[in-house]
Write an enzyme that holds these catalytic residues in place. Sequence first.
Site, mmCIF file in Angstrom:
data_model
loop_
_atom_site.group_PDB
_atom_site.id
_atom_site.type_symbol
_atom_site.label_atom_id
_atom_site.label_comp_id
_atom_site.label_asym_id
_atom_site.label_seq_id
_atom_site.Cartn_x
_atom_site.Cartn_y
_atom_site.Cartn_z
ATOM 1 C CD GLU A 210 -2.794 -0.957 2.497
ATOM 2 O OE1 GLU A 210 -3.875 -0.384 2.308
ATOM 3 O OE2 GLU A 210 -2.425 -1.366 3.601
ATOM 4 C CG HIS A 234 -6.521 -8.908 3.881
ATOM 5 N ND1 HIS A 234 -7.830 -9.263 4.085
ATOM 6 C CD2 HIS A 234 -6.419 -7.637 4.347
ATOM 7 C CE1 HIS A 234 -8.486 -8.241 4.640
ATOM 8 N NE2 HIS A 234 -7.640 -7.247 4.812
#
Length: 481
Positions: A210, A234
């Site tokens: 990210e 995740h």
Amino acid sequence: MSFDLVFFGGTGDLTWRKLMPALFQAWRHGKLPAGGRILAVARDERSDAEYRDFIKDRFVEVESAKRPSDEEFGRFAQLLHYRRMDLSLPEHYAGLKDWIETRGADTVVLFLATSPHLFPQIVEQLGTVGLNGPNVRVVLEKPLGHDLASAQEINRVVRASFREDQALRIDHYLGKAAVQNLMALRFGNALFEPLWRRESIANIQITIAESIGVGTRGDFYDRTGALRDMVQNHALQLLTMIAMEPPSRNDADAIRDEKLKVLRSLRPFTEESVARDVVRGQYRGGNCAGNPAVGYLEEVKVPAGSQTETFVALRTEVQNWRWAGVPFYLRTGKRLAARDAQIVVNFRPTPHSIFPGLNQPNKLVIKLQPEDGLELHLLAAKGSGSSDSLAPVFLDLDFDKAFAENRVGGYERLLLDAIAGKLNLFVRSDEQEQAWRWVEPILNAWKNDTTGPRPYAAGTWGPAAASALVARDGFAWAEEQ
Ligand code: BG6
């Protein structure tokens, strides 16, 4: 099919930032079953009209193509209702039950979009008041616990009121189109299956990078860290989808049984292997996408001297016949060089190269975001110059282009599945607990290791130790290849 969808935490971030925009898309695309009501509950007093205005104002934060026109919002808003609820008061649950039962919808979905410490209380009250009938499903949003014991406690409370198939644990990564495509790639096509094993694959890299920092969530994030926020759920879910055996049927339990087996086959960590195979980092100030970015310790609501990790890279193995000895590298972090989530399957090189100096192994890149696609990297003859001049090329499949009709986003898919009662994409309690069991030794080892996370500059790919982790096996991360 009529449904009532209730959001606990109806004025919270998750509801207006993700859930309402996803529902609006589902409605706009005609995918939301007719006869639905959406009820937001929260602590303060508001009328339906005031709540609708509140949501409408929040849509300015949504990317413009996904924003409703006034006319569209007016029609969508007819579905939205609001109720004040004090979650500690049994009579407020009784009131909610009356509201739901007066209409008697076929399906009731209760989505807990509150802070997770409220889950046990809400779930208990729902059971006590009898809002747990066979047509009711409860959706639990992560984080579900902060370690194995707390996750087990939540599951114990949930189980006391709901059957396993009524409790839907969300991992929104499973809703991403690329994950559906991974299932299709592996189990809808015969091409890759013979290669999907240790004999042909050198290593697998799962990256969820990210470029954003922790933003305004400093206090939440500081209690959580990247391992709990991204790896336990995740990244591990992606790993299970890559490594699982073909399920016998396309149904929730057949799939989740296979995923659970993968989680159980992961090599367990010891204090020693954590020191060797796990790298934790924390961002310092730097430059992200051309803009100056402050360091983690300067972010709002982050306590001075925090040792919370904003980056994790680790090496593990799936200890079974298919995968023995193949390194799986997982990496995630905030304030990295790009927003980029992908799985790279690096194949072994040819056993003997007749093209000296160009023995570049094939790789398959499964792109989750920003694009949703597949790349297959090959060597090809350039056709110019001498006969042995080869060059790397890749087949590039862009699913957004290939399937022009409106594609469904992660939350949209999961909300529609929750309403329809399709559980394939929800995490079962045993999977979730096994993921905690595997992650916990890392948390414990870090508690005893005061050296803390390694610094990395914002806008880079994390600490140098993450590259060294892969280089040790003779490999490199995709961007370094
Ligand atoms: C959430 C994490 O689960 O996933 C966030 O709590 C993270 O910290 C987010 O930013 C990433 O999701 P996506 O879909 O934007 O990659």
